[in-house]
Write a protein that holds these residues in place. Structure first.
Motif, mmCIF file in Angstrom:
data_model
loop_
_atom_site.group_PDB
_atom_site.id
_atom_site.type_symbol
_atom_site.label_atom_id
_atom_site.label_comp_id
_atom_site.label_asym_id
_atom_site.label_seq_id
_atom_site.Cartn_x
_atom_site.Cartn_y
_atom_site.Cartn_z
ATOM 1 N N PHE A 27 16.682 -20.739 -83.565
ATOM 2 C CA PHE A 27 15.779 -20.064 -84.507
ATOM 3 C C PHE A 27 14.492 -19.634 -83.808
ATOM 4 O O PHE A 27 14.014 -18.519 -84.000
ATOM 5 N N LYS A 28 13.932 -20.500 -82.974
ATOM 6 C CA LYS A 28 12.697 -20.144 -82.270
ATOM 7 C C LYS A 28 12.899 -18.915 -81.388
ATOM 8 O O LYS A 28 12.043 -18.025 -81.347
ATOM 9 N N GLN A 29 14.032 -18.855 -80.692
ATOM 10 C CA GLN A 29 14.311 -17.706 -79.832
ATOM 11 C C GLN A 29 14.502 -16.434 -80.655
ATOM 12 O O GLN A 29 13.976 -15.379 -80.295
ATOM 13 N N VAL A 30 15.246 -16.534 -81.746
ATOM 14 C CA VAL A 30 15.471 -15.351 -82.595
ATOM 15 C C VAL A 30 14.153 -14.891 -83.199
ATOM 16 O O VAL A 30 13.852 -13.691 -83.230
ATOM 17 N N TRP A 31 13.332 -15.821 -83.659
ATOM 18 C CA TRP A 31 12.055 -15.448 -84.282
ATOM 19 C C TRP A 31 11.135 -14.770 -83.270
ATOM 20 O O TRP A 31 10.465 -13.789 -83.594
ATOM 21 N N LYS A 32 11.108 -15.268 -82.047
ATOM 22 C CA LYS A 32 10.286 -14.631 -81.007
ATOM 23 C C LYS A 32 10.725 -13.194 -80.788
ATOM 24 O O LYS A 32 9.902 -12.292 -80.654
ATOM 25 N N GLY A 35 10.006 -11.311 -84.359
ATOM 26 C CA GLY A 35 8.630 -11.288 -84.831
ATOM 27 C C GLY A 35 7.592 -11.096 -83.758
ATOM 28 O O GLY A 35 6.414 -10.920 -84.069
ATOM 29 N N HIS A 36 7.997 -11.161 -82.509
ATOM 30 C CA HIS A 36 7.064 -11.029 -81.401
ATOM 31 C C HIS A 36 5.946 -12.065 -81.478
ATOM 32 O O HIS A 36 4.821 -11.809 -81.083
ATOM 33 N N GLU A 37 6.228 -13.216 -82.000
ATOM 34 C CA GLU A 37 5.256 -14.299 -82.115
ATOM 35 C C GLU A 37 5.888 -15.579 -81.616
ATOM 36 O O GLU A 37 7.100 -15.730 -81.606
ATOM 37 N N GLU A 38 5.050 -16.513 -81.242
ATOM 38 C CA GLU A 38 5.532 -17.786 -80.712
ATOM 39 C C GLU A 38 6.104 -18.669 -81.826
ATOM 40 O O GLU A 38 7.168 -19.229 -81.686
#
Length: 88
Positions: A27-32, A35-38
């Motif tokens: 999820f963190k990788q997909v969100w980055k 969303g271009h956010e950490e």
């Protein structure tokens, strides 16, 4: 309760923990990438819109459910190959 179900319980619990860690990282990788956010927004972050918070929650839920299903199914299949019985 069948012996195979009892024997599978600890394995299933361990696999559940592993799937949670995998899903969180995914999820963190997909969100980055999306969303271009950490970090994804928290529900109580006042600087985020309803759309951002809702989108993050839906995406996170879908990823967690998909990873959990894949890990559970893989574990059950491996158990059948090893023991000859389906654990469910």
């Amino acid at each position: 309760m069948k012996a195979s179900k009892i024997a599978y319980k600890p394995v299933g619990m361990a696999m559940g923990a592993v799937s949670g860690v995998l899903a969180g990282a995914m999820f963190k990788q997909v969100w980055k990438r999306l969303g271009h956010e950490e970090d994804a927004p928290d529900a109580t972050d006042e600087h985020r819109t309803w759309r951002e918070v809702g989108s993050a929650a839906v995406l996170q839920g879908a990823i967690f459910a998909g990873v959990k299903a894949a890990v559970d199914r893989g574990g059950a299949t491996a158990t059948r190959r090893l023991t000859g019985t389906w654990p469910g």
